[in-house]
Each structure stands twice: as structure tokens, then as C-alpha cells.
Design a protein around this motif. Structure first.
Motif, PDB file in Angstrom:
ATOM      1  N   GLU A   4       0.611  -1.147   0.076  1.00  0.00           N
ATOM      2  CA  GLU A   4      -0.175   0.081  -0.028  1.00  0.00           C
ATOM      3  C   GLU A   4       0.912   1.278  -0.072  1.00  0.00           C
ATOM      4  O   GLU A   4       0.405   2.301  -0.504  1.00  0.00           O
ATOM      5  N   ASP A   5       1.962   1.094   0.704  1.00  0.00           N
ATOM      6  CA  ASP A   5       2.786   2.454   0.651  1.00  0.00           C
ATOM      7  C   ASP A   5       3.368   2.843  -0.708  1.00  0.00           C
ATOM      8  O   ASP A   5       3.596   4.078  -1.014  1.00  0.00           O
ATOM      9  N   PRO A  47     -10.104   6.550  -0.330  1.00  0.00           N
ATOM     10  CA  PRO A  47     -10.532   6.894   0.861  1.00  0.00           C
ATOM     11  C   PRO A  47      -9.641   6.409   1.979  1.00  0.00           C
ATOM     12  O   PRO A  47      -9.061   7.166   2.816  1.00  0.00           O
ATOM     13  N   HIS A  48      -9.430   5.039   2.011  1.00  0.00           N
ATOM     14  CA  HIS A  48      -8.674   4.561   3.207  1.00  0.00           C
ATOM     15  C   HIS A  48      -6.934   5.077   2.784  1.00  0.00           C
ATOM     16  O   HIS A  48      -6.211   5.407   3.828  1.00  0.00           O
ATOM     17  N   LEU A  49      -6.352   5.147   1.747  1.00  0.00           N
ATOM     18  CA  LEU A  49      -5.095   5.357   1.322  1.00  0.00           C
ATOM     19  C   LEU A  49      -4.786   6.784   1.596  1.00  0.00           C
ATOM     20  O   LEU A  49      -3.623   7.130   1.882  1.00  0.00           O
ATOM     21  N   LEU A  50      -5.784   7.807   1.357  1.00  0.00           N
ATOM     22  CA  LEU A  50      -5.539   9.239   1.442  1.00  0.00           C
ATOM     23  C   LEU A  50      -6.068   9.480   2.939  1.00  0.00           C
ATOM     24  O   LEU A  50      -6.082  11.065   2.770  1.00  0.00           O
ATOM     25  N   GLN A  51      -6.614   8.881   3.736  1.00  0.00           N
ATOM     26  CA  GLN A  51      -7.086   9.395   5.038  1.00  0.00           C
ATOM     27  C   GLN A  51      -5.901  10.110   5.627  1.00  0.00           C
ATOM     28  O   GLN A  51      -4.898   9.496   5.754  1.00  0.00           O
ATOM     29  N   ALA A  75      -2.158   7.156  -5.862  1.00  0.00           N
ATOM     30  CA  ALA A  75      -3.389   7.717  -5.531  1.00  0.00           C
ATOM     31  C   ALA A  75      -3.484   9.263  -5.260  1.00  0.00           C
ATOM     32  O   ALA A  75      -4.536   9.902  -5.870  1.00  0.00           O
ATOM     33  N   ASP A  76      -2.449   9.794  -4.501  1.00  0.00           N
ATOM     34  CA  ASP A  76      -2.619  11.266  -4.525  1.00  0.00           C
ATOM     35  C   ASP A  76      -2.172  11.711  -5.820  1.00  0.00           C
ATOM     36  O   ASP A  76      -2.955  12.922  -5.766  1.00  0.00           O
TER      37      ASP A  76
END
Length: 246
Positions: free
Chosen positions: A52-53, A88-92, A59-60
């Protein structure tokens, strides 16, 4: 209405005709379409592999690149689903609001749910079997999961039936995975191939000339197996059928 056209990596590299068909469809219905040329992968391969990192910077960038559009439309149920369900999870916790995921759609749901189209020019005088990809069914709701006690529907079939001359079927066990699953096909090739073989045979049992669906990745997986095993079936993305004659 202004739409940002997102073309996933494998469509850009292997199936550019699918991107062209999507663009033609949007322009046909009078949509103001822009294709940001510096767009990149949505990050799904990294995310699915557990990194995910590595997906977060993509995503950003996606959020910043497409934030000025009313909708983001992609010819890929899996990529649209990744953006909508996982961004939404990645960018929270970021300093800027995460606004793009809720406006990111597959071309099928955009035509069906937003534009609500009722007619299409051109014809496709062939028999097709619809492949309901896992992401399309369970994350985007392009069709009703058969295991749930809800009213049956299929947005892909609704749109396909707007083309003159077409005959549309679904295979037995219509929601069953084709075996691709991104990294699954790499990590478990024997199981993946067997699942693909089973799915192809169920599609062929309908008498179809073509297998169609909203995900080039699923179609790519099955087409590779079919070619290797010399099976008499063809593959085409649903956007190409809908755009036929435009």
C-alpha cells in the motif's frame, strides 16, 4: 458536464482500441472529455500485492490530477473499483480532501446510471456471452450478485440490448471468477488456468461468438487460455460493442 478520461495501464499498453471506443461513446453523447496526458497507474497492482505504501503516491497524484472534473470515467471495472473503494483509506489523514473516488465510474455505470441512455446507433449482429467480472459485480454493482436475495439486474446487458442485431446470453454460474485476480494468476497459475478453462467452456456453451465484459484484464486472461488451447471463441470489451458504428 466535464469528464476526465482515465485509461488504465494495460488498456493503454495492450488494448488502446478500448480507450478509443470509450472516448467515442462519451463524445457521441455530447460530453466534454479531457484526457490528462500525465496520468499513471491507479496503484491497484501494488495495493493488491500488499504494498500500500507504494500505491499511496499514485493515489495522491490521481486525486490531484482529476479533482477538477465532474466525473472520472474508465473502461475498467477493477480500476474504477480500486479508486472508489480503496482511495479513501489510502488518502485518509492527508491535508487535502479526498473527493475524486466518489466521482470515479466505469464506463458502463456512467452510461447507465448518469447519462441513462436509451438508444445507441449502429448494430452488432452477433451472439455474445457477458462476463460479469468480480469487481463489477461485488464492488460497483454492475449486476446483481446471484447469491443475494435481490431483484436481478444487469447494467451491461441493458446497454448491449440497445444495439441492433445483438443476441445476449449469460453463462451458467454467471458470477463465478475467471481465475485472473491480478496477482492470483501469478502466484497460483495452475488454479488460475483451470478456473479460466471452466469459465470459457461455460461461456462457449451459450453458443456465443464473443465473450464480452467491462474488464480487459479478465478478457485478456481468458483469451490467452483460449488461444493456447485453440478454442473457437473471440473476445471484445463491452465499450467496443457499444461504440460500433459511431
Amino acid at each position: 458536464m466535464k469528464v476526465g478520461l482515465f485509461i488504465p495501464c494495460y488498456v493503454d499498453a495492450l488494448y488502446p482500441e478500448v480507450g478509443v471506443a470509450t472516448y467515442k461513446l462519451l463524445k457521441h453523447f455530447g460530453i466534454d472529455v479531457d484526457y490528462p496526458e500525465k496520468q499513471t497507474c491507479c496503484g491497484q497492482p501494488m495495493g493488491n500485492a500488499g504494498f500500500e505504501d507504494m500505491a499511496k503516491p499514485l493515489a495522491d497524484k490521481f486525486e490531484q490530477m482529476f479533482k477538477g472534473f465532474d466525473y472520472v470515467v474508465a473502461p475498467s471495472a477493477s480500476c474504477a473499483a480500486y479508486v472508489r473503494c480503496y482511495y479513501p483509506h489510502l488518502l485518509q489523514g492527508d491535508n487535502h480532501p479526498c473527493t475524486v473516488p466518489g466521482r470515479t465510474m466505469d464506463i458502463v455505470e456512467f452510461l447507465h446510471d448518469i447519462l441513462k441512455i436509451k438508444e445507441l446507433p449502429g448494430s452488432f449482429p452477433h451472439i455474445v456471452s457477458v462476463h460479469n467480472s468480480c469487481h463489477g459485480v461485488r464492488e460497483l454493482g454492475l449486476s446483481a450478485p446471484s447469491e443475494r436475495n435481490i431483484e436481478p439486474y444487469n447494467k451491461i446487458i441493458d446497454l448491449l440490448k440497445l444495439k441492433d442485431g445483438i443476441t445476449v446470453y449469460e453463462p451458467e454460474r454467471k458470477d463465478e471468477c475467471c481465475g485472473f485476480g491480478g496477482m492470483f494468476a501469478v502466484e497460483e497459475p495452475a488454479v488460475s488456468i483451470r478456473m479460466g478453462e471452466d469459465k470459457i467452456m461455460r461461456h462457449m456453451a451459450t453458443g456465443a461468438e464473443y465473450i464480452t465484459g467491462p474488464d480487459s484484464s479478465c478478457l485478456m486472461h481468458m483469451e490467452g487460455i483460449a488461444r493456447k488451447e485453440h478454442k473457437a471463441i473471440k473476445f471484445i470489451h463491452v465499450a467496443q460493442i457499444l461504440a460500433a458504428g459511431l
